[in-house]
Design an enzyme around this catalytic site. Sequence first.
Site, short mmCIF file in Angstrom:
data_model
loop_
_atom_site.label_atom_id
_atom_site.label_comp_id
_atom_site.label_asym_id
_atom_site.label_seq_id
_atom_site.Cartn_x
_atom_site.Cartn_y
_atom_site.Cartn_z
N THR A 151 -54.12 -99.51 -7.94
CA THR A 151 -53.80 -99.99 -6.60
C THR A 151 -54.74 -99.37 -5.56
OG1 THR A 151 -51.49 -100.26 -7.24
CG2 THR A 151 -51.96 -100.09 -4.88
N GLU A 152 -55.33 -100.24 -4.73
CA GLU A 152 -56.22 -99.83 -3.65
C GLU A 152 -57.41 -99.00 -4.15
OE1 GLU A 152 -55.95 -101.06 -0.73
OE2 GLU A 152 -53.99 -102.02 -1.00
N LEU A 153 -57.83 -99.26 -5.38
CA LEU A 153 -58.90 -98.52 -6.04
C LEU A 153 -58.62 -97.02 -6.07
CD1 LEU A 153 -62.43 -100.05 -5.28
CD2 LEU A 153 -60.79 -100.63 -7.06
N TRP A 303 -60.26 -97.13 -1.52
CA TRP A 303 -61.25 -97.90 -0.75
C TRP A 303 -60.79 -98.14 0.68
CZ3 TRP A 303 -61.80 -103.61 -2.94
CH2 TRP A 303 -60.58 -104.27 -2.86
#
Length: 402
Positions: A151-153, A303
């Site tokens: 999730t979300e890098l 990220w």
Amino acid sequence: MPKAIQLYLHVHQPWRVRHYSAFDTGADHNYWHEINHHSGANNARILRKVAEKSYFPTNAVLLEMLQKHPEFKLSLSITGTFIEQCEQYLPELLESFRALVRTGRVEIVGETYYHSLAFFYNRNEFNRQVDMHARKIFEVFGVRPMSFRNTELAYNNDLGHWADSHGYKAVLAEGWDKVLGWRSPNFVYQPFGAHKTKLLLKNYKLSDDMAFRFSNRGWSEWPLTMEKYASWLDADDAPLVNLFMDYETFGEHQWADTGIFDFLKQLPHEWLKRPEHTFMTVSEAADAFDAHDQIDVPHTTTWADTERDLSAWLGNRMQQESQHYIYSLEPAIMATRDINLIGDWRRLTTSDHPYYMSTKYWNDGDVHAYFSPYSSPYDAFLYYMNALRDVRHRLDEIQKKQ
């Protein structure tokens, strides 16, 4: 030696909590569906709006690119919550994604079904959500994820080790300067201590040129032409350029009248003018290139925002306490084996909920405010905690009967 673009796009919509008041707690277990959409987030309405502006036109452009350019390939990730909403509200949208995957040149990357932060709170639940996602992707698209993005890098050495131990070809992360140091994101790397899994790092500068700066008339490089952009992509001798961005870049963040769809359409035409240029999926890049080096990431990167850490989701007490509380319920919730209760609890693990509670830049009207369906981070916290109190109430009622 070939030089490849690895284009990766992320597709997600959360189940947003409606304006769920304290008076609803214990009386109404509907957290998601508004009767009057003016009173709060209406998930169906938002999905249809973004689909019209972004998903449908982007899929049409990508399908045209795939049909016109046999060398063109891309990778995408698509959350379970997005698939659920498509199945319920817009099945034709899901079919447009199937059309892309049927070309055989679109890889689907694995992730958590609920776009959650479970990796940092409960590894058992994290593994369950990853397995759920893989089963859903196979059910809907007939393919199995071979690579992974959290999730979300969100990435650290532990996630690299987890991906390696679970047999993934590659894992994705942010190519953050503080992690890379002097090194370039335009190589394939290996997670610290991993044996087989490769690490692909986002070239955030070139990705953000398209995702964020493209329509900024104050940017010194505006207007960005594809010829200029392709020259930047080819500016070094490294073998790979990882362009990672949200699907909503096209049509939602960058509106159609900015020319973003024409810009995207020109990408394979301009890039493939040189015979050594090509496109690869995540797994193909992992297979094609040896690891240039190992990357040590002891602290979590993401990220998001300028800090590239978890502070967008866990930066204040509201966020921290809400996430601590929801995951503290996990053992008792799972023990009930109540499908509806477990499903609602899992929807509440979606990371968008604490994101809406962020106070980092709210007064500046930044991106957090843009994405939030609530009047303030405090409203987001209030409605979320009211829903969790009702989950607790339902849990107590089930436990009394057992």
